[in-house]
Design a protein around this motif. Sequence first.
Motif: not given
Length: 201
Positions: A41-60
């Motif tokens: 989860v990446t949060v940008v406090p100044d914009k009050k926004q966030y991005l959620k990324i699911k980790l899968t496959g070889e990376l997971l």
Amino acid sequence: EIDLYGKMEYDKGFFLSATTHVGKEEVGTKSYVLFGKNEMVTVVPDKKQYLKIKLTGELLEKMKKENGDPRSTLRQMMEYEYTKLGHDTIDGIRVEGIEVTDPNMLVGMVDTLVARVWCDVKTDLPVLMTIKGTADNGNVVWDMTLRDYEWNAAIDSAELEPNIPADYTMVAEAEIGGSKDGEDIIESLKFFSEMTDGRYP
């Protein structure tokens, strides 16, 4: 220029705060990798926004195998052809270094690479790591230095949880780890760029 500060707890996850400087402007982000939830989860406090990324496959699978072990940096680099850099002393610590130039180490994110890691000869723990690389025919340049590690530090587990305020907006959900050519990572970076006015945290 990017200032990074982070904390990691073995088996649980890690937190990374990044401040990107462009002239007099600053863009701050906070990223959380949660091993138990297989997500970032990446949060940008100044914009009050966030991005959620699911980790899968070889990376997971890779993340689960390494499970937050900092010594995995050295093991990962030694899976590729490397050059020994010999011994040195950094911050009073006797270290030994290696260099990797295979771009595949960064799963398709760069075209050229020079990565060096210096580890404590007694513990195999990283003391200094540098990554220099280019992508997009030289239009993107990486120049990273990671140092000032503090091992066995006391950590409050609450610091590793996003705890996103109710008035923040999720701007996107993405998934990375399934694409072997790095396309999913590039798409995720596009989301980051949109969130941070064209800058890559």
